[in-house]
Design an enzyme around this catalytic site. Structure first.
Site, PDB file in Angstrom:
ATOM      1  N   ARG A  66      -5.381   0.273   8.450  1.00 55.79           N
ATOM      2  CA  ARG A  66      -3.991  -0.198   8.431  1.00 55.79           C
ATOM      3  C   ARG A  66      -3.278   0.253   9.699  1.00 55.79           C
ATOM      4  O   ARG A  66      -3.533   1.345  10.204  1.00 55.79           O
ATOM      5  CB  ARG A  66      -3.268   0.385   7.215  1.00 55.79           C
ATOM      6  CG  ARG A  66      -3.866  -0.116   5.916  1.00 55.79           C
ATOM      7  CD  ARG A  66      -3.266   0.579   4.693  1.00 55.79           C
ATOM      8  NE  ARG A  66      -3.893   0.073   3.477  1.00 55.79           N
ATOM      9  CZ  ARG A  66      -4.007   0.767   2.344  1.00 55.79           C
ATOM     10  NH1 ARG A  66      -3.535   1.999   2.258  1.00 55.79           N
ATOM     11  NH2 ARG A  66      -4.593   0.230   1.308  1.00 55.79           N
ATOM     12  N   ARG A 113     -10.023  -2.654   5.901  1.00 54.82           N
ATOM     13  CA  ARG A 113      -9.453  -2.815   7.243  1.00 54.82           C
ATOM     14  C   ARG A 113      -8.559  -1.612   7.531  1.00 54.82           C
ATOM     15  O   ARG A 113      -7.773  -1.220   6.674  1.00 54.82           O
ATOM     16  CB  ARG A 113      -8.558  -4.065   7.302  1.00 54.82           C
ATOM     17  CG  ARG A 113      -9.321  -5.365   7.314  1.00 54.82           C
ATOM     18  CD  ARG A 113      -8.400  -6.528   7.638  1.00 54.82           C
ATOM     19  NE  ARG A 113      -7.606  -6.956   6.486  1.00 54.82           N
ATOM     20  CZ  ARG A 113      -6.825  -8.045   6.477  1.00 54.82           C
ATOM     21  NH1 ARG A 113      -6.711  -8.789   7.552  1.00 54.82           N
ATOM     22  NH2 ARG A 113      -6.154  -8.383   5.401  1.00 54.82           N
ATOM     23  N   GLY A 154       0.079  13.795  -3.507  1.00 58.09           N
ATOM     24  CA  GLY A 154      -1.381  13.670  -3.451  1.00 58.09           C
ATOM     25  C   GLY A 154      -1.799  12.487  -4.296  1.00 58.09           C
ATOM     26  O   GLY A 154      -0.996  11.960  -5.069  1.00 58.09           O
ATOM     27  N   GLN A 200       1.403  -6.691  -3.451  1.00 55.75           N
ATOM     28  CA  GLN A 200       1.917  -6.778  -2.075  1.00 55.75           C
ATOM     29  C   GLN A 200       3.268  -6.047  -2.056  1.00 55.75           C
ATOM     30  O   GLN A 200       3.399  -5.049  -2.736  1.00 55.75           O
ATOM     31  CB  GLN A 200       2.058  -8.236  -1.587  1.00 55.75           C
ATOM     32  CG  GLN A 200       0.723  -8.939  -1.372  1.00 55.75           C
ATOM     33  CD  GLN A 200       0.173  -9.529  -2.645  1.00 55.75           C
ATOM     34  OE1 GLN A 200       0.875 -10.142  -3.418  1.00 55.75           O
ATOM     35  NE2 GLN A 200      -1.103  -9.349  -2.883  1.00 55.75           N
ATOM     36  N   LYS A 232       1.707   2.200  -5.022  1.00 60.58           N
ATOM     37  CA  LYS A 232       2.170   1.682  -6.323  1.00 60.58           C
ATOM     38  C   LYS A 232       1.170   1.974  -7.409  1.00 60.58           C
ATOM     39  O   LYS A 232       1.528   2.331  -8.518  1.00 60.58           O
ATOM     40  CB  LYS A 232       2.304   0.155  -6.279  1.00 60.58           C
ATOM     41  CG  LYS A 232       3.563  -0.384  -5.726  1.00 60.58           C
ATOM     42  CD  LYS A 232       3.612  -1.881  -5.925  1.00 60.58           C
ATOM     43  CE  LYS A 232       2.370  -2.602  -5.452  1.00 60.58           C
ATOM     44  NZ  LYS A 232       2.234  -2.710  -3.996  1.00 60.58           N
ATOM     45  N   ASP A 241       0.815  -1.216   0.000  1.00 61.73           N
ATOM     46  CA  ASP A 241       0.000   0.000   0.000  1.00 61.73           C
ATOM     47  C   ASP A 241       0.846   1.261   0.000  1.00 61.73           C
ATOM     48  O   ASP A 241       0.445   2.282   0.533  1.00 61.73           O
ATOM     49  CB  ASP A 241      -0.969   0.007   1.206  1.00 61.73           C
ATOM     50  CG  ASP A 241      -1.751  -1.284   1.291  1.00 61.73           C
ATOM     51  OD1 ASP A 241      -2.385  -1.635   0.291  1.00 61.73           O
ATOM     52  OD2 ASP A 241      -1.711  -1.952   2.335  1.00 61.73           O
ATOM     53  N   GLY A 265      -4.666  -4.734  -3.954  1.00 59.76           N
ATOM     54  CA  GLY A 265      -5.713  -3.729  -4.064  1.00 59.76           C
ATOM     55  C   GLY A 265      -5.080  -2.396  -4.340  1.00 59.76           C
ATOM     56  O   GLY A 265      -4.439  -1.823  -3.486  1.00 59.76           O
ATOM     57  N   HIS A 266      -5.222  -1.944  -5.582  1.00 59.28           N
ATOM     58  CA  HIS A 266      -4.700  -0.626  -5.908  1.00 59.28           C
ATOM     59  C   HIS A 266      -5.873   0.309  -6.090  1.00 59.28           C
ATOM     60  O   HIS A 266      -6.836  -0.044  -6.755  1.00 59.28           O
ATOM     61  CB  HIS A 266      -3.957  -0.641  -7.241  1.00 59.28           C
ATOM     62  CG  HIS A 266      -2.743  -1.504  -7.239  1.00 59.28           C
ATOM     63  ND1 HIS A 266      -1.789  -1.430  -6.262  1.00 59.28           N
ATOM     64  CD2 HIS A 266      -2.327  -2.432  -8.105  1.00 59.28           C
ATOM     65  CE1 HIS A 266      -0.833  -2.295  -6.537  1.00 59.28           C
ATOM     66  NE2 HIS A 266      -1.139  -2.928  -7.642  1.00 59.28           N
ATOM     67  N   ASP A 297       2.682  14.563   1.396  1.00 62.88           N
ATOM     68  CA  ASP A 297       1.668  15.489   1.922  1.00 62.88           C
ATOM     69  C   ASP A 297       1.008  14.996   3.201  1.00 62.88           C
ATOM     70  O   ASP A 297       0.529  15.789   4.007  1.00 62.88           O
ATOM     71  CB  ASP A 297       0.593  15.741   0.860  1.00 62.88           C
ATOM     72  CG  ASP A 297      -0.044  14.434   0.393  1.00 62.88           C
ATOM     73  OD1 ASP A 297       0.692  13.589  -0.158  1.00 62.88           O
ATOM     74  OD2 ASP A 297      -1.263  14.245   0.600  1.00 62.88           O
TER      75      ASP A 297
END
Ligand code: GDP
Length: 436
Positions: free
Chosen positions: A307, A305, A417, A223, A15, A12, A39-40, A335
């Protein structure tokens, strides 16, 4: 030209945004490991896309995408994602999406086994996404997996499902769950396999021909480094190899064809699920963690969930740089730290009073780590959307330099951002040579 892009921490890192931003400079975007546990989140103008299985390049209609042999593919989840993207106006045809005939399938019993496996581990559970990814990789290593190419031969698919389910059901029943029916699974999967057929490709040949034709190929890791089954914080890891070496195996390309490796590094760290996290913000730092979680939208893009949040860990990130051979780094989420008075960076570890500079293999050791911190002053002003290094507050620039020096790799891109244009693209000479 073939570039691998990999998350340097526990995932996370952002990417999705970086790949989406750089996708214009490539012709082909391929994934090489994992499944729909990735999950992107990619934001393009008003539209938000959440990608699980498909490479982020799919949003660009002129790119070809590849799901490599190292992946595990749940055909139902695949078509749900394809249908969702089609609804959002992205057309996905066999011309622009190639699926390796050697990728393994995730079947309904893998999902059931994911639950039983986590129950069995009790307090030591991994915190998986329960999507059947781990059990599908277990079957692959156990040489009983069902590959995409097998699913295209109905008799083979049927007999493999029957054989595997007989075994799987014993475990499923042992854990008090309803056994699954092989005829139902076969009926469901054989229909999906027919839908998959036009996408199925000999992807090694496809990528090899593409390279000969001077196409630019991006290999997108899912991942991240510290979740690698060999090199991560085992056993709290994913079941595949996201690291650069895994890219060659999982995409089916010769390792020496890889031109370079770009590490995605976030200005702080997060982790989802269980497992050691030396710089986690706990107790009196809970408030800072909440602030970062909110500002950085640190909730799983698939599971939502929250993090776990922590400070930047230079020991772990330096390890990632060594392991993957990062040629350059993209630094994300600068940022998010705008509001902080003081920022800590972990520059060393102490275990049982002894200082260590390397990342330990044993997760019990990792649990005992006392991070040694350097404290830096926060810049306390807005950096959101800044596109030039010169426009950054001096203290933010010092922070960026500190991180770059502490991991020993030059930074070629800074993200300020979630949007594509909220980026400082100060390509260093390495990245310039890739994209010339
Ligand atoms: P990935 O799996 O590494 O692609 O990470 P995700 O996309 O799941 O999570 C990253 C989240 O951070 C997404 O919501 C992104 O839109 C967002 N994001 C990425 N880069 C930046 C950034 O520089 N600043 C902020 N504020 N958000 C970012």
């Amino acid at each position: 030209m073939i570039i691998v892009i990999i998350g340097a921490q526990w995932g996370d890192e952002g990417k999705g945004k970086v790949v989406d931003l750089l996708a214009d400079r490539f012709d082909i975007v391929a994934r090489y490991q994992g499944g729909h546990n990735a999950g992107h989140s990619v934001y393009v103008g008003e539209k938000a896309f959440v990608l699980r299985l498909l490479p982020s390049g799919i949003i660009h209609e002129d790119k070809t995408c590849v799901l490599g042999n190292g992946m595990v593919i749940d055909p139902k989840a695949f078509f749900e994602e394809v249908d969702q993207m089609t609804e959002q106006g992205i057309s996905i045809t066999p011309e622009r999406l190639k699926i390796s005939s050697r990728a393994h399938l995730i079947l309904p019993y893998h999902r059931a086994l994911d639950h039983t496996s986590e129950e069995r581990l009790g307090n030591e559970k991994v915190g998986t996404t329960l999507r059947g990814i781990g059990p599908a990789y277990e079957d692959k290593a156990g040489r009983r997996g069902i590959r995409v190419s097998d699913a295209l031969v109905p008799e083979l698919l049927k007999s493999r499902i029957e054989r595997n389910l007989a075994e799987a059901n014993r475990v499923i029943v042992l854990y008090g769950r309803e056994p699954l029916r092989s005829d139902e699974i076969f009926d469901e999967i054989s229909v999906l396999a027919e839908r998959l057929r036009p996408f199925v490709t000999e992807t090694t040949h496809f990528l090899s021909e593409a390279k000969k034709a001077n196409k630019k190929i991006l290999l997108e890791g899912a991942q991240a480094t510290l979740l690698d089954v060999d090199h991560g914080t085992y056993p709290f890891v994913t079941s595949s190899n996201p690291t650069a070496g895994g890219a060659a195996v999982g995409a089916g390309i010769p390792p020496h064809h890889i031109t370079g490796v770009l590490g995605i590094v976030r200005t702080y760290a997060t982790r989802v699920g269980e497992g050691p996290f030396p710089t986690e913000m706990l107790d009196e730092e809970e408030e800072t963690a909440n602030l970062i979680r909110q500002r950085g939208n640190e909730y799983g893009s698939v599971t939502r969930r929250p993090r776990r949040c922590g400070w930047f860990d230079a020991v772990a990130t330096r390890y990632a740089a060594e392991l993957n051979g990062f040629d350059s780094v993209a630094l994300t989420k600068l940022d998010v730290l705008d509001a902080l008075e003081e920022i800590k960076v972990c520059i060393g570890y102490e275990i049982d009073g002894e200082r260590i500079e390397t990342f330990p293999a044993v997760s019990q050791d990792l649990e005992k780590i006392k991070p040694i911190y350097e404290r830096l002053e926060g810049w306390k002003s807005e950096t959101v959307g800044i596109t030039k290094v010169e426009d950054l507050p001096t203290k933010a620039r010092l922070y960026v330099e500190f991180l770059s020096n502490s991991i020993g790799v030059e930074i070629g891109l800074i993200s300020t951002g979630p949007e594509r244009d909220q980026t400082i693209l100060s390509l260093n000479s390495v990245m310039e040579s890739w994209f010339k």
